[in-house]
Design an enzyme around this catalytic site. Sequence first.
Site, PDB file in Angstrom:
ATOM      1  N   LYS A   1       3.606   8.952   8.995  1.00 31.72           N
ATOM      2  CA  LYS A   1       3.579   8.104  10.100  1.00 31.72           C
ATOM      3  C   LYS A   1       4.893   7.934  11.778  1.00 31.72           C
ATOM      4  O   LYS A   1       4.642   9.813  12.315  1.00 31.72           O
ATOM      5  CB  LYS A   1       3.121   5.642  10.175  1.00 31.72           C
ATOM      6  CG  LYS A   1       2.716   5.767   8.970  1.00 31.72           C
ATOM      7  CD  LYS A   1       1.833   4.636   9.069  1.00 31.72           C
ATOM      8  CE  LYS A   1       0.635   4.486   8.646  1.00 31.72           C
ATOM      9  NZ  LYS A   1       0.405   3.770   7.659  1.00 31.72           N
TER      10      LYS A   1
ATOM     11  N   TYR B   1       0.471  -1.398   0.069  1.00 28.10           N
ATOM     12  CA  TYR B   1      -0.390   0.195   0.429  1.00 28.10           C
ATOM     13  C   TYR B   1       0.653   1.187   0.184  1.00 28.10           C
ATOM     14  O   TYR B   1       1.882   1.124   0.752  1.00 28.10           O
ATOM     15  CB  TYR B   1      -0.929   0.331   0.891  1.00 28.10           C
ATOM     16  CG  TYR B   1      -2.041   0.882   1.480  1.00 28.10           C
ATOM     17  CD1 TYR B   1      -3.016   0.996   0.807  1.00 28.10           C
ATOM     18  CD2 TYR B   1      -1.371   2.210   2.638  1.00 28.10           C
ATOM     19  CE1 TYR B   1      -4.093   2.127   0.599  1.00 28.10           C
ATOM     20  CE2 TYR B   1      -2.559   3.161   2.497  1.00 28.10           C
ATOM     21  CZ  TYR B   1      -3.374   3.554   1.735  1.00 28.10           C
ATOM     22  OH  TYR B   1      -4.456   4.420   1.681  1.00 28.10           O
TER      23      TYR B   1
ATOM     24  N   ASP C   1       9.256   2.614   0.025  1.00 30.27           N
ATOM     25  CA  ASP C   1       8.289   3.873   0.884  1.00 30.27           C
ATOM     26  C   ASP C   1       8.554   3.248   2.242  1.00 30.27           C
ATOM     27  O   ASP C   1       7.718   2.338   2.862  1.00 30.27           O
ATOM     28  CB  ASP C   1       6.692   3.145   0.030  1.00 30.27           C
ATOM     29  CG  ASP C   1       5.814   4.165   1.412  1.00 30.27           C
ATOM     30  OD1 ASP C   1       5.586   4.701   2.118  1.00 30.27           O
ATOM     31  OD2 ASP C   1       4.344   3.493   0.655  1.00 30.27           O
TER      32      ASP C   1
END
Length: 410
Positions: free
Chosen positions: A249, A128, A221
């Site tokens: 995050k 994702y 990522d």
Amino acid sequence: MPGGVSSPVRAFGGVGGDPFIVARGEGARIWDVDDNEYLDFVLSWGPLILGHAAPAVLDALDETMRRGTSFGITTELEVELAELITQRLPHVEMIRFVSSGTEATMSALRLARAATGRDAFLKFDGCYHGHADSFLVRAGSGVATLGLPNSPGVPDAVASLTRVAPFNDVEAVRTIAREQPLAAIIVEPLVGNSGFIPPDPAFLPALRDIATETGALLIFDEVMTGFRIALGGARERFGVTADLTTLGKVIGGGLPLAAYGGRRDLMEMIAPQGSVYQAGTLSGNPLAMAAGLATLRALTPSLHARIEARTARLVAGLVASAAHHRVPFTAAHAGSMFGFFFQREPVRDFASAKGSDLAAFKRFFHSALEHGVYIAPSPYEAAFMSAAHGDVEVDLALEKLDAAMRVARA
Ligand SMILES: *Cc1c(COP(=O)(O)O)cnc(C)c1O
């Protein structure tokens, strides 16, 4: 609000039942509006590495907000955070702050396309990278939990530029990269969005080689893995250096903050230094910068090692509990991230992740919740530990999750 939520996986679609409404959090614990207490292993889906309402973060926010919440002008806090991140991740020679992981990956891809003059790129099944059109092709947890392979609304013309290979499959990558000139190979260096799937030792070095040979850029990522699997990121843990890295995050400590960065020659192409356009009204927001700085400053090597040791102990306890109850189970961890599947064989890619026992997961999830342990309501999510998860919390969690494991067997 569609589904009653602001982001799909929160709606318990993959496990059934109604999600609780949260009222507050402190340390390793959250409380719902009915005052039920939960040990939290979701931690806002990764960011809260110091736990909920960490005093260092609250103090920094308090001090910062009294001087104003947003300026749209560079602050010293931005410079400090840029310096801190680029010191810890030396391959990130320049950095641009944005407000979400979605923006970070979308912008890194735009830059890769501009730098290479190529449109197609490669991602991996089950990874994702946020919800930008180009990435909503076989995109892991959220869509998988809801049984959606891809998203309507993404034009075929856009999706056709997204090539997909199975994670850990070097030959598939080689074939695609030789077939078509790729702008980038983008990967979660350790997958956290189709459950927790570590790379084979040869996988990331092979991606590096294939990217270099074929003129594609390698994008790691690290929105989820950054400052979780190692303080120096995937480069430290796996010894492979990406051209561009995306972060999010943890670097925002619970506020909306993400970033992309990497090789100076590439980042200098970003406006206003170069001509690749990317902007944001709230980018570099002082509150987000303050929370990120407080979080990363607190995250010392010794603290990281302590959280990692407790994560290892929790995972070992879960594996022992599953063996005791004769539940097919496999689990893994890295740094302060971990994950498990209800199946015997270790999981190597998204196809094998889908072979796990969904019914057992649902029983485990609901029983854990009843016992006061909150894990992500999907079998395709990683779990997280924080500095606030001490030995007491690990013991408590193991006791409660052992009871849930017994229910999972049924
Ligand atoms: C969470 C995540 C994103 C998206 O970040 P948002 O802030 O939710 O937009 C991108 N990539 C990875 C690997 C993620 O885990």
